[in-house]
Design an enzyme around this catalytic site. Structure first.
Site, PDB file in Angstrom:
ATOM      1  N   GLY A  55       0.860  -1.175   0.000  1.00  0.00           N
ATOM      2  CA  GLY A  55       0.000   0.000   0.000  1.00  0.00           C
ATOM      3  C   GLY A  55       0.900   1.229   0.000  1.00  0.00           C
ATOM      4  O   GLY A  55       1.855   1.309   0.799  1.00  0.00           O
ATOM      5  N   ALA A  56       0.611   2.170  -0.894  1.00  0.00           N
ATOM      6  CA  ALA A  56       1.534   3.288  -1.120  1.00  0.00           C
ATOM      7  C   ALA A  56       1.932   4.043   0.155  1.00  0.00           C
ATOM      8  O   ALA A  56       3.127   4.226   0.425  1.00  0.00           O
ATOM      9  CB  ALA A  56       0.928   4.237  -2.158  1.00  0.00           C
ATOM     10  N   ARG A  91      10.303  -1.404  -4.744  1.00  0.00           N
ATOM     11  CA  ARG A  91       9.096  -1.422  -5.577  1.00  0.00           C
ATOM     12  C   ARG A  91       9.032  -0.093  -6.347  1.00  0.00           C
ATOM     13  O   ARG A  91       9.278   0.958  -5.772  1.00  0.00           O
ATOM     14  CB  ARG A  91       7.825  -1.604  -4.733  1.00  0.00           C
ATOM     15  CG  ARG A  91       7.754  -2.971  -4.055  1.00  0.00           C
ATOM     16  CD  ARG A  91       6.374  -3.216  -3.454  1.00  0.00           C
ATOM     17  NE  ARG A  91       5.380  -3.495  -4.481  1.00  0.00           N
ATOM     18  CZ  ARG A  91       4.062  -3.593  -4.234  1.00  0.00           C
ATOM     19  NH1 ARG A  91       3.603  -3.405  -3.022  1.00  0.00           N
ATOM     20  NH2 ARG A  91       3.215  -3.865  -5.217  1.00  0.00           N
ATOM     21  N   ASP A 244      -1.634   4.706  -6.132  1.00  0.00           N
ATOM     22  CA  ASP A 244      -0.204   4.581  -5.844  1.00  0.00           C
ATOM     23  C   ASP A 244       0.599   5.753  -6.373  1.00  0.00           C
ATOM     24  O   ASP A 244       1.709   6.016  -5.927  1.00  0.00           O
ATOM     25  CB  ASP A 244       0.343   3.273  -6.430  1.00  0.00           C
ATOM     26  CG  ASP A 244      -0.207   2.104  -5.657  1.00  0.00           C
ATOM     27  OD1 ASP A 244      -1.360   1.705  -5.929  1.00  0.00           O
ATOM     28  OD2 ASP A 244       0.484   1.625  -4.745  1.00  0.00           O
ATOM     29  N   ASN A 254      -3.289   2.868 -10.090  1.00  0.00           N
ATOM     30  CA  ASN A 254      -3.685   2.059  -8.925  1.00  0.00           C
ATOM     31  C   ASN A 254      -3.606   0.587  -9.320  1.00  0.00           C
ATOM     32  O   ASN A 254      -3.259   0.237 -10.458  1.00  0.00           O
ATOM     33  CB  ASN A 254      -5.093   2.450  -8.458  1.00  0.00           C
ATOM     34  CG  ASN A 254      -5.441   1.848  -7.107  1.00  0.00           C
ATOM     35  OD1 ASN A 254      -4.637   1.903  -6.173  1.00  0.00           O
ATOM     36  ND2 ASN A 254      -6.602   1.225  -6.988  1.00  0.00           N
ATOM     37  N   LYS A 255      -3.952  -0.264  -8.404  1.00  0.00           N
ATOM     38  CA  LYS A 255      -3.860  -1.710  -8.599  1.00  0.00           C
ATOM     39  C   LYS A 255      -4.499  -2.154  -9.915  1.00  0.00           C
ATOM     40  O   LYS A 255      -5.555  -1.640 -10.312  1.00  0.00           O
ATOM     41  CB  LYS A 255      -4.541  -2.394  -7.407  1.00  0.00           C
ATOM     42  CG  LYS A 255      -4.548  -3.908  -7.411  1.00  0.00           C
ATOM     43  CD  LYS A 255      -3.192  -4.529  -7.586  1.00  0.00           C
ATOM     44  CE  LYS A 255      -2.163  -4.071  -6.581  1.00  0.00           C
ATOM     45  NZ  LYS A 255      -0.777  -4.495  -6.943  1.00  0.00           N
TER      46      LYS A 255
END
Ligand code: MRU
EC number: 5.3.1.23
Length: 361
Positions: A55-56, A91, A244, A254-255
């Site tokens: 999670g960012a 990441r 993110d 985002n995801k």
């Protein structure tokens, strides 16, 4: 389980006071609540890379604590630069990682060696505390949207669809997309959440559903492909997702799968909101086209992990062993599909980002 200082939100990371931090190991959830001690830069980097923390906002805060751990051991410029490099390589997509590392590094650069460790812990704590406060404010602004949805259909339950996990587990506390949901639930508004399972890593099924169950918020897990159907049949009042990295033009990364939900929402007239704390904003990017998209291992797609009837956590293969798999972990939703960005400064149209946040530096 840790709560934050104001007692209103669960906490995902905390300093132990002896040069280390403790985290909730999210790779064990929902099957087991386990904490893990991180006592070196390598521990912190491993935890981010294998997604014990993810999670960012939480990635950013964890990296900041990683710099504090590094400064305790060796506060020299060379050692801190190496720590920053190791942490930054974990990441690529969440901008909070580089943002938090730069923030701590900037503070330390102007200080003599003997003052750096203490200053690094103070800065990491400040980043963590600010995250909880920003998310609380997002919760208040998002609550107004949920209240408006309820007003439009008095007496009815408000149905919110969310993707991945942008809950308190993805932050230091509160969550971004879930903060309005928790506040609405606490305010007695009847609310129900459609939880996208979020293949391949199933953050919705494993983490969001666990969080909501824990908080007593009514929710239903759905296959990722079900959202469009539910929207067509009027069973979703609004979508709220996290991000993110959001570019200056309002494009939202985002995801993976978020974009498809936004398309379905647009086609069905369902409002699509993105909860965006300002550290997740990347004003250096003109559009979402330039966001680095993380490619993760294909085995996350070819395998699925779960708990067996006798309590063992196991991965099983869901395809033939020779099948190759691609695994882009994020996608970009164009600003035109985003109804509003729920920020700590209020709900704003994507095109107003520069106007509202342009001078924040
Ligand atoms: O790969 P993950 O689990 O780190 O991805 C998380 C997300 O995509 C979240 O929606 C995003 O980080 C926002 S968290 C408040």
């Amino acid at each position: 389980m840790k709560t934050s200082a104001d007692g209103s939100a669960r906490r995902t990371i905390w300093a132990t006071g002896d040069g280390a931090v403790e985290i909730i190991d999210q790779t064990r959830l929902p099957h087991e609540y386990a904490t893990k001690r991180l006592a070196s830069v390598e521990d912190v980097a491993e935890a981010i890379a294998v997604m014990r923390v993810r999670g960012a906002p939480l990635i950013g805060a964890t990296a900041a604590y990683g710099m504090a751990i590094a400064a305790d051991v060796d506060p020299s410029d060379a050692a801190l630069a190496l720590a920053r490099q190791i942490l930054f390589a974990t990441r690529p997509t969440a901008v909070n990682l580089g943002w938090a590392l730069a923030r701590v590094a900037d503070v330390l650069a102007s200080l003599p060696l003997e003052r750096r460790a203490e200053a690094a812990w103070t800065e990491a704590e400040a980043i963590a505390a600010e995250d909880i406060a920003l998310n609380g404010a997002i919760g208040d602004h998002g609550l107004a949207l949920i209240k408006a949805a309820q007003k439009a259909r008095p007496g009815e339950t408000v149905n919110v669809l969310t993707h991945c996990n942008a809950g308190w587990l993805a932050t230091v506390g509160w969550g971004t997309a879930t903060a309005p949901i928790y506040k609405a639930h606490a305010a007695g508004i009847p609310i129900h959440v459609w939880v996208d399972e979020t293949r391949p890593r199933n953050q919705g099924a494993s983490l969001t559903a666990w969080e909501l169950a824990e908080a007593g918020v009514p929710h239903t897990l759905i296959a990722d492909n079900a959202g469009g159907h539910l929207m067509q049949h009027g069973r979703v009042d609004l979508c709220i997702v996290g991000t993110d990295r959001t570019a200056a033009n309002g494009d939202v990364c985002n995801k993976i799968g978020t974009y498809l939900k936004a398309l379905a929402a647009h086609d069905n007239g369902v409002p699509f909101y993105v909860a965006l704390p300002s550290p997740t904003l990347d004003l250096s990017l003109q559009s979402g086209r330039d966001v680095p998209i993380e490619e993760r291992a294909g085995t996350e797609v070819t395998e699925i992990t779960g708990r067996t009837a006798d309590g063992r956590i196991e991965s099983v293969c869901v395809t033939t062993p020779s099948t190759a798999a691609a695994n882009p972990a994020f996608d970009v939703t164009p600003a035109r599909l985003v109804t509003g960005l729920v920020t700590e400064r209020g709900v704003i149209e994507p095109e107003r980002l520069r106007e509202v946040f342009g001078s924040r530096a």
